[in-house]
Design an enzyme around this catalytic site. Structure first.
Site, PDB file in Angstrom:
ATOM      1  CG  PHE A 170      16.178 -12.817  16.884  1.00 48.63           C
ATOM      2  CD1 PHE A 170      14.928 -12.993  16.316  1.00 48.63           C
ATOM      3  CD2 PHE A 170      16.714 -13.856  17.640  1.00 48.63           C
ATOM      4  CE1 PHE A 170      14.224 -14.189  16.489  1.00 48.63           C
ATOM      5  CE2 PHE A 170      16.026 -15.051  17.824  1.00 48.63           C
ATOM      6  CZ  PHE A 170      14.772 -15.214  17.246  1.00 48.63           C
TER       7      PHE A 170
ATOM      8  CG  ASN B 171      15.299 -14.380   8.935  1.00 42.57           C
ATOM      9  OD1 ASN B 171      15.534 -14.857   7.827  1.00 42.57           O
ATOM     10  ND2 ASN B 171      14.112 -13.903   9.272  1.00 42.57           N
TER      11      ASN B 171
ATOM     12  CG  ASN C 201       8.751 -17.318  12.959  1.00 40.72           C
ATOM     13  OD1 ASN C 201       8.580 -16.454  12.115  1.00 40.72           O
ATOM     14  ND2 ASN C 201       9.468 -17.116  14.049  1.00 40.72           N
TER      15      ASN C 201
END
Length: 344
Positions: A114, A175, A236
């Site tokens: 991100f 992540n 995702n």
């Protein structure tokens, strides 16, 4: 499939090549995107969550993380561009290197984390609604060090709802430690309740991971229907690893691209069954052709998105997909995309 700049870009580190591509698309967009491509075909027009799309092909979040190149990306032919993932505060993401090409497999592994300049900065640079060439979605997440992640999502949804055509809450990234825990049970319901309220009347989508057990799929399906979400994005990147031969195959992070396709197809089928058509589904993962996009629509997707295929097929891919998709719809006697949804 190759394209003119591929050799030059592939000679660079993957993240640097990506940044140069976004800067180039941003500059092209500021110049008015001369020579931009569109496929203006009535058969491709569709409506999902009360939003009219010129075509069902969207660009998934993760390409334009900070909303720098929306105009240029729309000009490649995408009916929708999803910006993000954006967090309330800027954050650098995970240490580099964190983006890897798996060229033989036409795949990518990333552990970006991100990385973005913050939601407020992105909103400031977005094109005004009157100047947009297509649908704009904003994908929001929580900061890695947030003490209250639900509060981060609420803040993101509230701000994004003022400027976007739809907002996606992303709880599917592998992540950010602990983020995928928000896909389950009471944590998911608390998140959906709070963000549904924050979104008001703005369409609200949820993006989930493909790495889910059957019980979790059923639970997510019930939760999104109960909380009146407007669409479900499936999904995702995956932390699973099919057989891979590339030198970067052992890198940690989420796998996307062609090897993800079988798992993505299965999860789409699972969620179509679990939701019984009660909520629109958006298919992502390994879509790299008109035939694959068409297959996902026939399997239950109202819209499709791509990302990693652009790395290998180049900027002409959206137009090729859309032309092929239109031809396939006509071949099988459909008058619109919506007629074909779920008729696999």
């Amino acid at each position: 499939m190759s394209f003119p700049l591929r050799a030059a870009l592939f000679a660079l580190d993957a993240e640097r090549a990506h940044r140069l591509t976004i800067r180039g698309l941003a500059a092209w967009g500021r110049a008015g995107a001369p020579g931009g491509s569109t496929v203006d075909d009535p058969i491709l027009r569709t409506s999902v969550a009360g939003i009219d799309f010129a075509n069902p092909l969207g660009l998934a979040a993760g390409v334009d993380k900070d909303g720098e190149a929306v105009t240029g990306l729309h000009a490649l032919g995408f009916g929708a561009v999803e910006v993000g993932t954006l967090t309330p505060l800027p954050q650098p993401g995970n240490p580099k290197p964190r983006l890897f090409r798996l060229v033989p497999e036409h795949a990518v592994i990333n552990r970006m984390g991100f990385n973005n300049g913050g939601l407020a900065a992105a909103i400031e640079r977005l094109p005004a609604p009157a100047k947009r060439r297509g649908v704009l979605g904003l994908n929001v997440g929580a900061n890695k060090d947030a003490k209250d992640r639900v509060a981060d999502y609420v803040a993101g949804v509230a701000a994004a709802s003022k400027v976007a055509d739809y907002v996606t809450i992303n709880v599917s990234s592998p992540n950010t430690p602990g983020l995928r825990d928000l896909q389950h049970g009471a944590a998911l319901r608390d998140l959906l309740s709070a963000t549904r309220l924050a979104a008001g009347t703005r369409p609200l989508f949820l993006k989930v991971a493909p790495d889910l057990e059957p019980s979790a799929i059923d639970d997510i399906a019930r939760a999104v229907i109960e909380h009146r979400l407007d669409a479900l994005i499936i999904g995702n990147t995956t932390v699973s690893r099919p057989p891979l031969g590339s030198q970067h195959a052992g890198e940690a992070g989420g796998l996307s691209g062609r090897p993800l396709a079988p798992l993505a197809r299965q999860r789409l089928a699972d969620f179509r069954s679990a939701t019984a058509g009660a909520i629109p589904l958006i298919a992502v993962g390994g879509i790299d052709s008109g035939a694959e996009a068409y297959a996902r629509i026939r399997a239950g997707a109202s819209l499709v998105q791509l990302y990693s295929a652009m790395v290998y097929a180049g900027p002409g891919l959206p137009v090729r997909i859309l032309k092929d998709l239109a031809a396939l719809l006509r071949r099988d006697g459909f008058a619109s995309v919506s007629e074909a949804v779920g008729l696999g």
